[in-house]
Write an enzyme that holds these catalytic residues in place. Structure first.
Site, mmCIF file in Angstrom:
data_model
loop_
_atom_site.group_PDB
_atom_site.id
_atom_site.type_symbol
_atom_site.label_atom_id
_atom_site.label_comp_id
_atom_site.label_asym_id
_atom_site.label_seq_id
_atom_site.Cartn_x
_atom_site.Cartn_y
_atom_site.Cartn_z
ATOM 1 N N ASP A 176 51.958 31.967 4.212
ATOM 2 C CA ASP A 176 52.366 32.366 2.864
ATOM 3 C C ASP A 176 53.070 31.239 2.105
ATOM 4 O O ASP A 176 53.885 30.513 2.682
ATOM 5 C CB ASP A 176 53.300 33.572 2.992
ATOM 6 C CG ASP A 176 53.514 34.305 1.687
ATOM 7 O OD1 ASP A 176 52.529 34.497 0.962
ATOM 8 O OD2 ASP A 176 54.660 34.698 1.421
ATOM 9 N N HIS A 177 52.758 31.113 0.816
ATOM 10 C CA HIS A 177 53.421 30.153 -0.076
ATOM 11 C C HIS A 177 53.396 28.731 0.469
ATOM 12 O O HIS A 177 54.415 28.035 0.477
ATOM 13 C CB HIS A 177 54.865 30.582 -0.344
ATOM 14 C CG HIS A 177 54.996 31.662 -1.371
ATOM 15 N ND1 HIS A 177 54.677 31.471 -2.699
ATOM 16 C CD2 HIS A 177 55.401 32.946 -1.248
ATOM 17 C CE1 HIS A 177 54.885 32.607 -3.363
ATOM 18 N NE2 HIS A 177 55.314 33.517 -2.495
ATOM 19 N N HIS A 197 61.104 37.433 -6.172
ATOM 20 C CA HIS A 197 61.494 37.130 -4.795
ATOM 21 C C HIS A 197 63.002 37.247 -4.613
ATOM 22 O O HIS A 197 63.775 37.062 -5.543
ATOM 23 C CB HIS A 197 61.075 35.703 -4.417
ATOM 24 C CG HIS A 197 59.603 35.508 -4.315
ATOM 25 N ND1 HIS A 197 58.865 34.908 -5.300
ATOM 26 C CD2 HIS A 197 58.726 35.827 -3.336
ATOM 27 C CE1 HIS A 197 57.598 34.854 -4.931
ATOM 28 N NE2 HIS A 197 57.488 35.414 -3.738
ATOM 29 N N HIS A 243 54.004 40.123 -4.760
ATOM 30 C CA HIS A 243 55.094 39.437 -4.066
ATOM 31 C C HIS A 243 56.427 39.992 -4.563
ATOM 32 O O HIS A 243 56.498 40.657 -5.581
ATOM 33 C CB HIS A 243 55.022 37.932 -4.330
ATOM 34 C CG HIS A 243 53.921 37.235 -3.611
ATOM 35 N ND1 HIS A 243 54.139 36.165 -2.772
ATOM 36 C CD2 HIS A 243 52.578 37.442 -3.594
ATOM 37 C CE1 HIS A 243 52.980 35.739 -2.271
ATOM 38 N NE2 HIS A 243 52.019 36.505 -2.769
ATOM 39 N N GLY A 244 57.510 39.706 -3.840
ATOM 40 C CA GLY A 244 58.823 40.168 -4.259
ATOM 41 C C GLY A 244 58.988 41.667 -4.173
ATOM 42 O O GLY A 244 59.748 42.263 -4.938
ATOM 43 N N SER A 272 60.458 43.611 -2.019
ATOM 44 C CA SER A 272 61.712 44.177 -1.520
ATOM 45 C C SER A 272 62.550 44.757 -2.651
ATOM 46 O O SER A 272 63.359 45.662 -2.424
ATOM 47 C CB SER A 272 62.528 43.110 -0.780
ATOM 48 O OG SER A 272 61.864 42.695 0.389
ATOM 49 N N THR A 315 62.581 39.866 2.096
ATOM 50 C CA THR A 315 64.032 39.978 1.971
ATOM 51 C C THR A 315 64.571 41.294 2.504
ATOM 52 O O THR A 315 65.616 41.329 3.161
ATOM 53 C CB THR A 315 64.445 39.799 0.498
ATOM 54 O OG1 THR A 315 64.019 38.502 0.049
ATOM 55 C CG2 THR A 315 65.948 39.913 0.325
ATOM 56 N N ASN A 363 53.665 42.186 -0.200
ATOM 57 C CA ASN A 363 54.490 41.297 0.618
ATOM 58 C C ASN A 363 55.942 41.758 0.640
ATOM 59 O O ASN A 363 56.522 42.024 -0.413
ATOM 60 C CB ASN A 363 54.442 39.878 0.055
ATOM 61 C CG ASN A 363 53.113 39.197 0.258
ATOM 62 O OD1 ASN A 363 52.102 39.836 0.561
ATOM 63 N ND2 ASN A 363 53.095 37.896 0.088
ATOM 64 N N VAL A 364 56.518 41.810 1.837
ATOM 65 C CA VAL A 364 57.917 42.198 2.005
ATOM 66 C C VAL A 364 58.610 41.192 2.912
ATOM 67 O O VAL A 364 58.123 40.913 4.017
ATOM 68 C CB VAL A 364 58.045 43.613 2.615
ATOM 69 C CG1 VAL A 364 59.519 43.990 2.760
ATOM 70 C CG2 VAL A 364 57.297 44.648 1.775
#
Length: 282
Positions: free
Chosen positions: A83-84, A181, A209-210, A212, A234, A231-232
């Site tokens: 990722d990233h 994020h 993304h982000g 959480s 944090t 995507n999770v």
């Protein structure tokens, strides 16, 4: 259960109108907790290793090997995603390792570059990644919160997204629709209408993304609007660290890390199982 692939998990999610839960791995305990939560829920997930995690460990092979072994022994289908990735060196290494090292997909993040440069870097990675059997994700619209590099409030334009996908041949697209994020509370407000318009405009699955910072109800609505990978990261870290802190505060003389890592791992497993139901449940 044999190691799954991102393409297989995404295709199944698309067919069901659901999304693939994708969880960031920092340590072995993270990976164990995520696989344990996926098995509790009976739902396939992706183990994600970010460029930051790879740099933290000084390389990707040891943690990748651990994730691969955990995935092959899991009861649920588990895939591995990188990722990233921004570093050209790490992207080249990931493509060279390819599916032979358990990698099913790679996110090439050139979103902070000017549009034409993003297209060129992504298209190059797509051509090389496809030759290695990888599913390639990219980002357009700069999802906020990542070390100040991504501007909060930016949104992905559907027409530009369609042009970007056509020009790069990318398999999945991370879009900026209101999440950020590193959020530590669930107060993000997603633009569901924009998600629906993006889903109609592009021919590839959309990635959020982000997540959480997104409430459960909004995650369900985002999936209904067209998000196909969530995507999770944090949120798992918050749960893990809170449990470690609670154990150490209650037993200040404790020195055996197993005594605080085990309950932290269990707490993350429970959270993963819950989020699997939110993101991928019927």
């Amino acid at each position: 259960m044999t190691l799954s692939t991102t393409a297989h998990l995404i295709n199944e999610a698309v067919a069901r109108g659901r999304a693939v839960p994708s969880f960031n791995v920092i340590s072995l305990e993270h990976a164990e907790a995520i696989v344990g939560g996926a098995d509790l829920a009976g739902i396939g997930v992706l183990l994600q290793l970010s460029e930051n995690a790879v740099k933290f460990h000084g390389g990707m092979r040891p943690l990748l090997a651990a994730c691969r072994e955990l995935a092959t022994s899991a009861r649920s289908p588990i895939g591995i995603h990188l990722d990233h990735f921004e570093s050209a060196t790490l992207i080249d290494e990931a493509i060279a390792l390819g599916s032979g090292f358990g990698i099913g997909s790679l996110m090439v993040d050139a979103s902070t570059e000017p549009y034409e440069r993003n297209v060129a870097l992504t298209a190059s990675a797509v051509a090389r990644g496809h030759a290695a059997g990888l599913w390639i994700e990219a980002e357009l619209g700069e999802v906020g919160g990542k070390d100040g590099a991504h501007a909060p409030g930016v949104r992905t334009d559907p027409l530009e997204a369609a042009r970007f996908v056509d020009a790069t041949g990318v398999d999945g697209l991370a879009v900026a629709v209101g999440s950020s994020h590193a959020m530590t509370d669930q107060t993000a407000s997603l633009d569901l209408d924009l998600i629906a318009r993006l889903s109609s405009a592009v021919a590839v699955p959309l990635v959020l993304h982000g997540s959480s910072g997104v409430p459960d109800a909004a995650l369900r609505e985002a999936v209904a609007a067209g998000i196909r990978k969530v995507n999770v990261g944090t949120g798992l870290n918050i749960a893990f660290t809170a449990e470690v802190r609670a154990v150490l505060e209650s037993s200040p003389m404790l020195s055996d890390p197993r005594r605080y890592l085990a309950p932290a791992r269990d707490r993350v497993s429970d959270l993963v199982a819950h989020l699997c139901g939110v993101i991928a449940g019927a």
